[in-house]
Design an enzyme around this catalytic site. Structure first.
Site, PDB file in Angstrom:
ATOM      1  N   THR A 134       0.725  -0.951   0.034  1.00  0.00           N
ATOM      2  CA  THR A 134      -0.469   0.100   0.246  1.00  0.00           C
ATOM      3  C   THR A 134       0.953   1.421   0.012  1.00  0.00           C
ATOM      4  OG1 THR A 134      -2.145   1.188   0.811  1.00  0.00           O
ATOM      5  CG2 THR A 134      -0.451  -0.053   2.495  1.00  0.00           C
ATOM      6  N   ASP A 135       0.310   1.956  -0.746  1.00  0.00           N
ATOM      7  CA  ASP A 135       0.765   3.741  -0.236  1.00  0.00           C
ATOM      8  C   ASP A 135       0.888   4.157   1.102  1.00  0.00           C
ATOM      9  OD1 ASP A 135      -1.604   4.575  -0.039  1.00  0.00           O
ATOM     10  OD2 ASP A 135      -1.744   5.338  -1.686  1.00  0.00           O
ATOM     11  N   GLU A 136       0.056   3.809   2.288  1.00  0.00           N
ATOM     12  CA  GLU A 136       0.271   4.246   3.203  1.00  0.00           C
ATOM     13  C   GLU A 136       1.551   3.983   4.221  1.00  0.00           C
ATOM     14  OE1 GLU A 136      -3.060   3.634   4.950  1.00  0.00           O
ATOM     15  OE2 GLU A 136      -4.153   3.202   3.308  1.00  0.00           O
ATOM     16  N   TYR A 159      -1.687   0.039  10.908  1.00  0.00           N
ATOM     17  CA  TYR A 159      -2.085  -0.741   9.943  1.00  0.00           C
ATOM     18  C   TYR A 159      -1.064  -0.305   8.860  1.00  0.00           C
ATOM     19  CZ  TYR A 159      -3.382  -1.388   4.725  1.00  0.00           C
ATOM     20  OH  TYR A 159      -2.901  -1.602   2.962  1.00  0.00           O
ATOM     21  N   LYS A 163       1.799  -3.068   7.429  1.00  0.00           N
ATOM     22  CA  LYS A 163       2.365  -3.341   5.569  1.00  0.00           C
ATOM     23  C   LYS A 163       3.872  -3.093   6.039  1.00  0.00           C
ATOM     24  CE  LYS A 163       0.692  -5.063   2.933  1.00  0.00           C
ATOM     25  NZ  LYS A 163       0.011  -6.238   2.665  1.00  0.00           N
TER      26      LYS A 163
END
Length: 355
Positions: A134-136, A159, A163
């Site tokens: 993810t870009d997060e 989260y 990741k």
């Protein structure tokens, strides 16, 4: 014909990937999914009798099971979607995110490494492990700029931290053991089969019911929206031609504030449901207390993916959102079946940090 072990293939993105690959390639899919609240066999109903699709209910943390599936099916590639993925849930209960996203990914990597080492030279050379992230993991952007593959990691939620940890494990298994890995970091996905805790399907469900549409803070948080089928084709392209050890960012070139998304969706609902007693649906908007630690802006620079592998998104946000809304309106029974009592549209992730 290649055999793929797809983990998390009954979830939103994983399920769409399975459907896309079975429709657009001759791949054989071994689909391993734990069937948590976000995994749904209804998503796979169209392929339940497909001889190229084998579904197995199980956990990527189950070392014996993963090793057995790799050997039994002579797997040519692993595509890892399996993850706890909702930020709000990670605020309320981070332990499950560490268990699946960190420890589960470790187990999957280590079982794959052991299997890969036992392959003959040509098969080992062609093998791939693709990790979907993810870009997060990059944190939050200011008003300008975009995340590239070299942006430093700065995760801000349980989260995204989980990741980020899994991404680092994948990188380490390549540099330490030589495992031929690929990593993709994507922007916000939307489209069919998304669990209705996420913004777009949640707004559709609540608007149809005439319920308030909760918008965090002032609605100014910006995301880059990526139609899920575009994402699935990007993953297929990276799997086919990506360079082992490399990272590829996948974005939709569609930056929108959350308020823009809800306003656009309300206008489309007004158009699609002219007889609704809740029109205009925009009057249902309700601004609520912001999510703790809510990142202000994400934006993906997908230039590398376009330049090296020739991928570009086929959908604009407007065309993708129309397709998404039409699907949810046509598949209301699917939404009702996934609302199994564990989630009924209530607010999650309200615990705030103490300073």
């Amino acid at each position: 014909m290649n055999t793929l072990l797809v983990t998390g293939g009954a979830g939103f993105i994983g399920g769409n990937f399975v459907l896309t690959m079975l429709a657009e390639s001759d791949a054989r899919i071994v689909n391993l999914d734990k069937l948590t609240y976000a995994g749904n066999l209804d998503t796979l109903r169209a392929v339940q009798d497909n001889p190229r699709h084998v579904f197995v209910q199980g956990d990527i943390g189950d070392r014996e099971l993963v090793a057995h599936l790799l050997r039994e099916h002579a797997v040519d590639a692993v595509v890892n979607f399996a993850a706890e993925s909702h930020v709000d849930r990670s605020i309320d209960g981070p332990a499950a995110f560490i268990e699946t996203n960190v420890l589960g990914t470790f187990n999957l990597l280590d079982c794959t490494r052991e299997y890969w080492r036992g392959l003959d030279q040509d098969t080992r050379q062609a093998f791939r492990f693709l990790h979907v992230s993810t870009d997060e993991v990059y944190g939050s952007l200011g008003p300008t700029g975009a995340f590239t593959e070299t942006t430093p990691y700065a995760p801000n939620s349980p989260y995204s931290a989980s990741k980020a940890a899994s991404d680092h494990l994948v990188r380490a298994w390549h540099h330490t053991y030589g495992l031929p890995v690929l990593t993709t970091n994507c922007s916000n996905n939307y489209g069919p089969y998304q669990f209705p805790e996420k913004l777009i399907p949640l707004m559709i469900a609540k608007a149809r019911a005439g319920e308030p549409l909760p918008i965090y803070g002032d609605g100014s948080n910006v995301r880059d929206w990526l139609y899920v089928e575009d994402h699935c084709r990007a993953i297929a392209r990276v799997l086919e031609a990506g360079t082992p050890g490399e990272v590829y960012n996948v974005g939709g070139n569609s930056e929108k504030t959350n308020l823009d998304v809800v306003d656009t969706l309300c206008a489309l609902l007004d158009e699609a449901l002219p007889g609704s007693p809740h029109r205009p649906h925009a009057r249902l908007k309700q601004f609520v207390t912001d999510r703790p630690g809510h990142d202000q802006r994400y934006a993906i620079d997908a230039t590398k993916l376009k330049r090296e592998l020739g991928w570009v998104p086929q959908e604009t946000f407007e065309t993708g959102l129309r397709r998404t809304l039409a699907w949810y309106l046509d598949n209301h029974d699917w939404v009702q079946r996934v609302m199994d009592g564990s989630y009924l549209g209530q607010r999650l992730g309200t615990e705030r940090a103490e300073h």
